[in-house]
Design a protein around this motif. Structure first.
Motif, PDB file in Angstrom:
ATOM      1  N   LEU A   1       2.884   5.387  33.600  1.00 29.13           N
ATOM      2  CA  LEU A   1       1.730   6.214  33.254  1.00 29.13           C
ATOM      3  C   LEU A   1       2.067   7.165  32.113  1.00 29.13           C
ATOM      4  CD1 LEU A   1      -1.089   7.392  33.820  1.00 29.13           C
ATOM      5  CD2 LEU A   1      -0.043   8.755  35.642  1.00 29.13           C
ATOM      6  N   ARG A   2       3.196   7.825  32.213  1.00 30.50           N
ATOM      7  CA  ARG A   2       3.599   8.781  31.185  1.00 30.50           C
ATOM      8  C   ARG A   2       3.804   8.078  29.838  1.00 30.50           C
ATOM      9  NH1 ARG A   2       5.405  13.909  31.483  1.00 30.50           N
ATOM     10  NH2 ARG A   2       5.435  13.782  33.776  1.00 30.50           N
ATOM     11  N   LEU A   3       4.471   6.936  29.850  1.00 25.58           N
ATOM     12  CA  LEU A   3       4.727   6.215  28.599  1.00 25.58           C
ATOM     13  C   LEU A   3       3.431   5.694  27.993  1.00 25.58           C
ATOM     14  CD1 LEU A   3       7.965   4.252  29.577  1.00 25.58           C
ATOM     15  CD2 LEU A   3       7.785   6.173  27.972  1.00 25.58           C
ATOM     16  N   ALA A   4       2.506   5.225  28.827  1.00 25.98           N
ATOM     17  CA  ALA A   4       1.224   4.744  28.315  1.00 25.98           C
ATOM     18  C   ALA A   4       0.429   5.885  27.680  1.00 25.98           C
ATOM     19  CB  ALA A   4       0.423   4.098  29.436  1.00 25.98           C
ATOM     20  N   ALA A   5       0.472   7.057  28.308  1.00 25.76           N
ATOM     21  CA  ALA A   5      -0.223   8.214  27.745  1.00 25.76           C
ATOM     22  C   ALA A   5       0.408   8.637  26.427  1.00 25.76           C
ATOM     23  CB  ALA A   5      -0.209   9.361  28.752  1.00 25.76           C
ATOM     24  N   GLU A   6       1.752   8.627  26.376  1.00 22.05           N
ATOM     25  CA  GLU A   6       2.441   8.990  25.132  1.00 22.05           C
ATOM     26  C   GLU A   6       2.145   7.994  24.013  1.00 22.05           C
ATOM     27  OE1 GLU A   6       6.523   9.281  26.238  1.00 22.05           O
ATOM     28  OE2 GLU A   6       6.280  11.246  27.221  1.00 22.05           O
ATOM     29  N   ALA A   7       1.936   6.720  24.374  1.00 21.72           N
ATOM     30  CA  ALA A   7       1.616   5.692  23.381  1.00 21.72           C
ATOM     31  C   ALA A   7       0.144   5.736  22.963  1.00 21.72           C
ATOM     32  CB  ALA A   7       1.955   4.311  23.933  1.00 21.72           C
ATOM     33  N   ASP A   8      -0.650   6.578  23.612  1.00 18.02           N
ATOM     34  CA  ASP A   8      -2.064   6.768  23.303  1.00 18.02           C
ATOM     35  C   ASP A   8      -2.898   5.520  23.562  1.00 18.02           C
ATOM     36  OD1 ASP A   8      -4.223   8.358  22.662  1.00 18.02           O
ATOM     37  OD2 ASP A   8      -4.076   7.987  20.503  1.00 18.02           O
ATOM     38  N   PHE A   9      -2.554   4.786  24.622  1.00 15.16           N
ATOM     39  CA  PHE A   9      -3.416   3.700  25.065  1.00 15.16           C
ATOM     40  C   PHE A   9      -4.642   4.270  25.775  1.00 15.16           C
ATOM     41  CE2 PHE A   9       0.631   1.220  25.259  1.00 15.16           C
ATOM     42  CZ  PHE A   9       0.236   0.134  24.494  1.00 15.16           C
ATOM     43  N   ALA A  10      -5.776   3.579  25.675  1.00 24.17           N
ATOM     44  CA  ALA A  10      -6.794   3.735  26.708  1.00 24.17           C
ATOM     45  C   ALA A  10      -6.213   3.105  27.974  1.00 24.17           C
ATOM     46  CB  ALA A  10      -8.088   3.048  26.300  1.00 24.17           C
ATOM     47  N   MET A  11      -6.630   3.582  29.136  1.00 28.90           N
ATOM     48  CA  MET A  11      -6.017   3.121  30.380  1.00 28.90           C
ATOM     49  C   MET A  11      -7.083   2.800  31.425  1.00 28.90           C
ATOM     50  SD  MET A  11      -2.829   5.798  30.626  1.00 28.90           S
ATOM     51  CE  MET A  11      -3.569   7.062  29.574  1.00 28.90           C
ATOM     52  N   ALA A  12      -6.793   1.781  32.215  1.00 32.45           N
ATOM     53  CA  ALA A  12      -7.640   1.418  33.351  1.00 32.45           C
ATOM     54  C   ALA A  12      -6.796   1.522  34.607  1.00 32.45           C
ATOM     55  CB  ALA A  12      -8.181  -0.002  33.185  1.00 32.45           C
ATOM     56  N   PHE A  13      -7.252   2.292  35.583  1.00 31.15           N
ATOM     57  CA  PHE A  13      -6.503   2.514  36.816  1.00 31.15           C
ATOM     58  C   PHE A  13      -7.182   1.788  37.982  1.00 31.15           C
ATOM     59  CE2 PHE A  13      -5.291   6.922  35.036  1.00 31.15           C
ATOM     60  CZ  PHE A  13      -4.272   6.357  34.285  1.00 31.15           C
ATOM     61  N   TYR A  14      -6.432   0.891  38.603  1.00 34.68           N
ATOM     62  CA  TYR A  14      -6.870   0.242  39.828  1.00 34.68           C
ATOM     63  C   TYR A  14      -6.324   1.015  41.032  1.00 34.68           C
ATOM     64  CZ  TYR A  14      -8.534  -3.996  37.462  1.00 34.68           C
ATOM     65  OH  TYR A  14      -9.227  -4.883  36.684  1.00 34.68           O
TER      66      TYR A  14
END
Length: 249
Positions: A151-164
């Motif tokens: 989660l932290r790495l995805a946020a740092e990479a500035d992805f849009a995110m989908a949480f299941y």
């Protein structure tokens, strides 16, 4: 007739979002196997045996399906959404790899379905219009430390995110921690979409700025979509439109 397995996605909930390919497989099946609520979505008919089971017995369920197919049954293993997204396709192949060599000669097909994240994205507009990632926030099958790292790495990479599977009654603290990480790393008011029970009569969709998000806004029937720093909100009469531009300067 030789047995076969179709690993099928039933879509997000509405019957008109089940693909014709999946409907055809269900019409031919002798057996349907899956988690109780998903099996219940398949209509009863003469000659069809329905095998419902708990949501924590994926490998047992998969071995049962392979055994039935090896015995000549026509088996459909059902998942909600798409069977390859946090669902039964990988479980069946894990059982196949560890099982008897004869299972590898079975006719096994994966029939795609419309995922919850794509159904939720379509309802909101196009928040997944650029690079994005999907993360399962349940720690049933992986440790929370790994979830938080990704989660932290995805946020740092500035992805849009989908949480299941964001928040259940038995583990409400996980989504609270996820929101803390997002607020810490992102530090902006990007839109967050809480899309509950999309395509069903209970559908509810809310767009909330990240700083205002609270854990109780989600449950296990909620798909949470988090925009990137580039995601835009178009205000208008009625529901806003949320989209992420396809280009980045």
């Amino acid at each position: 007739m030789s047995g076969w397995i179709a690993i099928a996605g039933l879509g997000p909930g509405a019957e008109d979002l089940v693909t014709p390919e999946v409907r055809d497989a269900l019409a031919e099946a002798t057996d349907v196997i899956g988690y109780f609520p998903y099996v219940a979505r398949v209509p009863e008919r003469e000659g069809l045996v329905k095998h419902g089971s708990d949501n924590r017995v994926e490998l047992d369920r998969s071995r049962h399906a392979l055994d039935l197919a090896a015995a000549g049954h026509r088996v459909v293993v059902v998942s909600s959404g798409d069977p390859g997204v946090f669902a039964m396709a990988s479980a069946v192949f894990e059982a196949l790899e560890a099982g008897p060599a004869a299972w590898r000669d079975l006719d096994i097909r994966v029939l795609p379905g419309i995922t919850a994240m794509l159904a939720a994205s379509a309802r909101a507009g196009a928040p997944l219009g650029h690079d994005f990632c999907a993360i399962n926030l349940s720690d049933n099958l992986k440790p929370w430390a790994l979830i938080e790292k990704r989660l932290r790495l995805a946020a740092e990479a500035d992805f849009a995110m989908a949480f299941y599977n964001p928040r259940s009654k038995s583990r409400p603290e996980g989504f609270a921690r996820a929101l803390e990480v997002l607020k810490e790393v992102c530090g902006d008011a990007r839109p967050v979409i809480f899309a509950r029970a999309v395509s069903t009569p209970e559908e509810d969709l809310r767009v909330v700025p990240l700083p205002e998000c609270q854990p109780e806004m989600a449950d296990m029937r909620t798909m949470v979509l988090v925009g990137s720093s580039r995601t835009r909100v178009i205000t208008r009469d009625g529901a806003p439109i949320v989209y992420t531009p396809r280009s980045t300067p």
